[in-house]
Design an enzyme around this catalytic site. Sequence first.
Site, short mmCIF file in Angstrom:
data_model
loop_
_atom_site.label_atom_id
_atom_site.label_comp_id
_atom_site.label_asym_id
_atom_site.label_seq_id
_atom_site.Cartn_x
_atom_site.Cartn_y
_atom_site.Cartn_z
CE LYS A 8 0.88 1.26 4.52
NZ LYS A 8 1.61 2.90 4.78
CG ASP A 134 -0.67 -0.02 8.41
OD1 ASP A 134 -2.01 0.73 8.36
OD2 ASP A 134 0.24 0.65 7.72
O1 C5P Z 1 -0.02 -1.73 14.77
P1 C5P Z 1 1.26 -1.74 14.29
O2 C5P Z 1 1.80 -2.50 14.67
O3 C5P Z 1 1.60 -1.92 12.94
O4 C5P Z 1 1.86 -1.09 14.62
C1 C5P Z 1 3.53 -0.01 15.05
C2 C5P Z 1 3.18 0.83 15.83
O5 C5P Z 1 3.10 1.65 15.42
C3 C5P Z 1 2.65 0.79 17.41
O6 C5P Z 1 2.71 -0.19 18.12
C4 C5P Z 1 2.55 2.53 17.78
O7 C5P Z 1 3.43 2.45 18.00
C5 C5P Z 1 2.47 3.17 16.33
N1 C5P Z 1 1.24 2.82 15.53
C6 C5P Z 1 0.55 4.39 16.36
N2 C5P Z 1 -0.57 4.68 16.08
C7 C5P Z 1 -1.22 3.76 14.59
C8 C5P Z 1 -0.57 3.26 14.44
C9 C5P Z 1 0.64 2.60 14.29
O8 C5P Z 1 1.27 4.98 17.00
N3 C5P Z 1 -2.91 4.26 14.69
#
Ligand code: C5P
Length: 317
Positions: A8, A134
Amino acid sequence: MQVRAYAKLNLFLEVGRKRKDGYHNLKTIFERINLSDKIILKSRLDQVINVRCSNSGVPEGAGNLCYKSAKLMQDSFKVERGADIKIIKNIPVGAGLGGGSSDAASVLMALNKLWSLKASQEKLIKLAKKVGADVPFFLHNASFAQGEGRGDAVRPLRLSRIPRLWHILVVPKIRVATPLIYRKWDSFNKSAKPFRSKGIGLGTARPPRNAGLSSQSHKLTRRESFDKMWALALKKRDFLLINRLLFNSLEPVTSVLYPSVNRVRRKLNSLGLGGVLMSGSGPAVFALLPSRKEAFSLSRKLAKNSKSWRVFLSRTE
Ligand code: C5P
């Protein structure tokens, strides 16, 4: 069973307030592109889940998001079988292109079939949210979608005709850890003015400055017309408007930590490209182009003289 997992781009990413769960509220526009990983899955008679990856830098076994997906499916549906999962990686890792999340979404959908679970789309989306912010986007069969909340409340953009955009994707040969970028975003936002967003006014973000925008994009001050504006710009393939709407709160943050992001941006600008933006938390930077022909010749130029980045040609999928 063999499935594809597409990457993406974020055409728009505005970060808002930090939430109690540690995530940030955000508003984003996703585009699915044809750069993809291949995933090969085989059901096992025992309950073992094996995850192997062609790229040695990707964690195998329990540290991989695909393992998390498979384990969630196994536990939620009390499945007595296991799976061998092999990931053939083409999407650069730690680049802001959602490769790991997409792989995880593909595993949810593939195991639903392979294990004949008949889980509903709603149930799969619930599980996807547990794997990562995501992941739900990749469960929607959509070329363009809007994301809110943590980015996991996804609504496909309503488009009567799906436009095909071409991109030159330039990926510096570094890996960016997303949590670090969000932490820096928080600390920059507390003190320094330059890191304030000029997006649409989410949380800590400042409302947009509309000077110079057309009367249509002026409506962007009204949050409810945000997705309509994007749908309109995309449907009409109005590159002037699309380029004005491109925005990423995290780009200045990643650029300070990793100067190669700015080097890539300057290089793309020097080739006369206008619509240039970093995707997600970076460091991948893309330039939007209306045709394959232009994108192809420019991508060859870019690929020729750099050891510090990789160049990809991609289109809307
Ligand atoms: O959900 P994912 O593991 O991909 O997110 C990685 C990190 O990115 C999270 O642990 C967080 O620190 C940060 N994040 C965030 N807010 C979001 C998406 C991601 O703070 N909306």
